[in-house]
Design an enzyme around this catalytic site. Structure first.
Site, PDB file in Angstrom:
ATOM      1  N   ASN A  96       5.271   2.207  -0.509  1.00 44.61           N
ATOM      2  CA  ASN A  96       5.533   0.807  -0.837  1.00 44.61           C
ATOM      3  C   ASN A  96       4.323   0.307  -1.627  1.00 44.61           C
ATOM      4  O   ASN A  96       3.271   0.057  -1.059  1.00 44.61           O
ATOM      5  CB  ASN A  96       5.699   0.017   0.470  1.00 44.61           C
ATOM      6  CG  ASN A  96       5.788  -1.475   0.238  1.00 44.61           C
ATOM      7  OD1 ASN A  96       5.935  -1.929  -0.905  1.00 44.61           O
ATOM      8  ND2 ASN A  96       5.691  -2.254   1.308  1.00 44.61           N
ATOM      9  N   LYS A 143       3.943  -2.445  -3.144  1.00 52.20           N
ATOM     10  CA  LYS A 143       3.766  -3.913  -3.072  1.00 52.20           C
ATOM     11  C   LYS A 143       3.516  -4.466  -4.485  1.00 52.20           C
ATOM     12  O   LYS A 143       4.052  -3.939  -5.446  1.00 52.20           O
ATOM     13  CB  LYS A 143       2.651  -4.254  -2.089  1.00 52.20           C
ATOM     14  CG  LYS A 143       2.855  -3.562  -0.741  1.00 52.20           C
ATOM     15  CD  LYS A 143       1.968  -4.061   0.345  1.00 52.20           C
ATOM     16  CE  LYS A 143       2.261  -3.284   1.619  1.00 52.20           C
ATOM     17  NZ  LYS A 143       1.531  -3.773   2.771  1.00 52.20           N
ATOM     18  N   HIS A 147      10.500  -6.501   5.135  1.00 48.43           N
ATOM     19  CA  HIS A 147       9.080  -6.148   5.298  1.00 48.43           C
ATOM     20  C   HIS A 147       8.342  -7.349   5.896  1.00 48.43           C
ATOM     21  O   HIS A 147       8.700  -8.494   5.633  1.00 48.43           O
ATOM     22  CB  HIS A 147       8.486  -5.768   3.933  1.00 48.43           C
ATOM     23  CG  HIS A 147       7.107  -5.230   4.065  1.00 48.43           C
ATOM     24  ND1 HIS A 147       6.009  -6.054   4.150  1.00 48.43           N
ATOM     25  CD2 HIS A 147       6.645  -3.968   4.193  1.00 48.43           C
ATOM     26  CE1 HIS A 147       4.929  -5.305   4.310  1.00 48.43           C
ATOM     27  NE2 HIS A 147       5.288  -4.030   4.334  1.00 48.43           N
ATOM     28  N   GLU A 156       5.737  -8.809   5.184  1.00 40.81           N
ATOM     29  CA  GLU A 156       5.264  -9.818   4.221  1.00 40.81           C
ATOM     30  C   GLU A 156       6.414 -10.725   3.780  1.00 40.81           C
ATOM     31  O   GLU A 156       6.215 -11.909   3.519  1.00 40.81           O
ATOM     32  CB  GLU A 156       4.578  -9.117   3.039  1.00 40.81           C
ATOM     33  CG  GLU A 156       3.215  -8.577   3.455  1.00 40.81           C
ATOM     34  CD  GLU A 156       2.852  -7.215   2.890  1.00 40.81           C
ATOM     35  OE1 GLU A 156       3.376  -6.830   1.831  1.00 40.81           O
ATOM     36  OE2 GLU A 156       2.024  -6.516   3.540  1.00 40.81           O
ATOM     37  N   GLU A 216       6.963  -1.235  11.853  1.00 44.70           N
ATOM     38  CA  GLU A 216       5.628  -1.504  11.325  1.00 44.70           C
ATOM     39  C   GLU A 216       4.990  -2.639  12.123  1.00 44.70           C
ATOM     40  O   GLU A 216       5.285  -3.817  11.867  1.00 44.70           O
ATOM     41  CB  GLU A 216       5.707  -1.925   9.855  1.00 44.70           C
ATOM     42  CG  GLU A 216       6.299  -0.879   8.945  1.00 44.70           C
ATOM     43  CD  GLU A 216       5.883  -1.107   7.495  1.00 44.70           C
ATOM     44  OE1 GLU A 216       5.216  -0.239   6.947  1.00 44.70           O
ATOM     45  OE2 GLU A 216       6.200  -2.173   6.948  1.00 44.70           O
ATOM     46  N   GLY A 262      -2.165  -2.847   6.589  1.00 48.03           N
ATOM     47  CA  GLY A 262      -3.278  -3.166   5.686  1.00 48.03           C
ATOM     48  C   GLY A 262      -4.573  -3.502   6.404  1.00 48.03           C
ATOM     49  O   GLY A 262      -5.514  -4.011   5.806  1.00 48.03           O
ATOM     50  N   SER A 274      -1.144   1.259   8.090  1.00 47.97           N
ATOM     51  CA  SER A 274      -2.398   2.005   7.922  1.00 47.97           C
ATOM     52  C   SER A 274      -2.240   3.519   8.096  1.00 47.97           C
ATOM     53  O   SER A 274      -3.102   4.175   8.668  1.00 47.97           O
ATOM     54  CB  SER A 274      -3.480   1.454   8.870  1.00 47.97           C
ATOM     55  OG  SER A 274      -3.766   0.107   8.548  1.00 47.97           O
TER      56      SER A 274
HETATM   57  P1  PGA Z   1      -0.360  -0.132   4.738  1.00 45.31           P
HETATM   58  O1  PGA Z   1       1.033  -0.909   4.480  1.00 45.31           O
HETATM   59  O2  PGA Z   1      -0.046   1.337   4.732  1.00 45.31           O
HETATM   60  O3  PGA Z   1      -1.247  -0.547   3.603  1.00 45.31           O
HETATM   61  O4  PGA Z   1      -0.864  -0.595   6.064  1.00 45.31           O
HETATM   62  C1  PGA Z   1       2.216  -0.463   5.066  1.00 45.31           C
HETATM   63  C2  PGA Z   1       3.348  -1.368   4.665  1.00 45.31           C
HETATM   64  O5  PGA Z   1       3.125  -2.580   4.540  1.00 45.31           O
HETATM   65  O6  PGA Z   1       4.495  -0.920   4.458  1.00 45.31           O
END
Ligand code: PGA
Length: 255
Positions: A10, A12, A93, A95, A165, A171, A211
């Site tokens: 992903n 983003k 997601h 976000e 997640e 992140g 992460s």
């Molecule tokens: P990350 O993001 O691997 O940077 O923690 C995962 C995601 O948001 O799908």
């Protein structure tokens, strides 16, 4: 039959077009028993689809509109995404849920329109830190599953992937331990079995995200109920995304 394994990137809201092309040039994937998905920003969907080797990866969107078409300035439809040759879409997601305020019923509309347009859906669920600390994790995940997947036909579950997640792990560099993630995946699979039946639960792919890095990917994937990974930061560079795929591949091959 073993469950389908899916390792997904992903990206983003990252990369310019040169960086997309640079990734493709350096992404020399040899072999992977897991399917490899990449989700760029929507403006990069078509360039990626045109240039990438689609026998090795599937390309998909990070979001779609809940409506079919019309006066929705700034949005993109499931049909548009499909028309470009994309094969999947990420829906819900964290976000989208927490920055853009998308709720389960709105996400359910998106899941339905994606399925109607023959897109595979990566449907994301996850609890916030305070919810985990208050022992509300499973309640939150159940509500997200029930809300987002309401009214989905049994036959459509072959096009649904769940991504668990934990919001506190996205992140932040804080990964859930493999044991913590496995326990939650197992709970989710049991809930899916109770709600939609054992057959669907046994066959549905449940990814872990938050992460994930080359160093922890193989251990996470070796857990019985973890069938894939959804990766943000560590998927941006071809080398690091490849290391994740290769580490998982060699660890599964040696088991
Ligand atoms: P990350 O993001 O691997 O940077 O923690 C995962 C995601 O948001 O799908």
């Amino acid at each position: 039959m073993p469950r389908k394994q899916v390792i997904a990137a992903n990206w983003k809201m990252n990369k310019n077009i040169e960086q997309v092309y640079d990734f493709i040039e350096h992404f020399s994937l040899q072999t992977s028993s897991a399917d490899v998905y990449i989700s760029p920003a929507s403006v990069h969907l078509y360039p990626l689809i045109e240039k990438a080797d689609l026998s090795k990866i599937k390309v998909g969107a990070q979001n779609i509109c809940f409506a079919e078409s019309g006066a929705f300035t700034g949005d993109i439809s499931a049909a548009m995404v499909k028309d470009l040759g994309a094969e999947f879409v990420i829906i819900g997601h964290s976000e989208r849920r927490h920055v853009f305020g998308e709720e389960n019923d709105r996400l359910n509309q998106k899941v339905k329109i994606a399925l109607k347009n023959d897109l595979t859906v990566i449907y994301c669920i996850g609890e916030k830190l305070e919810q985990r600390e208050n022992q509300e994790t499973l309640e939150v995940l159940k509500a997200q599953l029930l809300g987002g997947l309401a009214g989905i036909k049994s036959s459509e579950f072959t096009k649904i992937i769940i991504a668990y997640e934990p919001v506190w792990a996205i992140g932040t560099g804080k990964t859930a331990s493999a044991a913590e993630a496995e326990a939650t995946h197992k709970d989710c699979r049991e809930f899916i079995a109770k709600t939609w039946g054992v057959n669907i639960a046994e066959n549905i792919t449940i990814q872990y995200g938050g992460s994930v890095k080359p160093g922890n990917a193989a251990e996470l994937m070796s857990q019985e109920n973890i069938d894939g990974l959804l990766i943000g930061g560590a998927s941006l560079e071809a080398e690091s995304f490849l290391s994740i795929i290769n580490n998982v591949q060699s660890s599964l091959a040696s088991n």
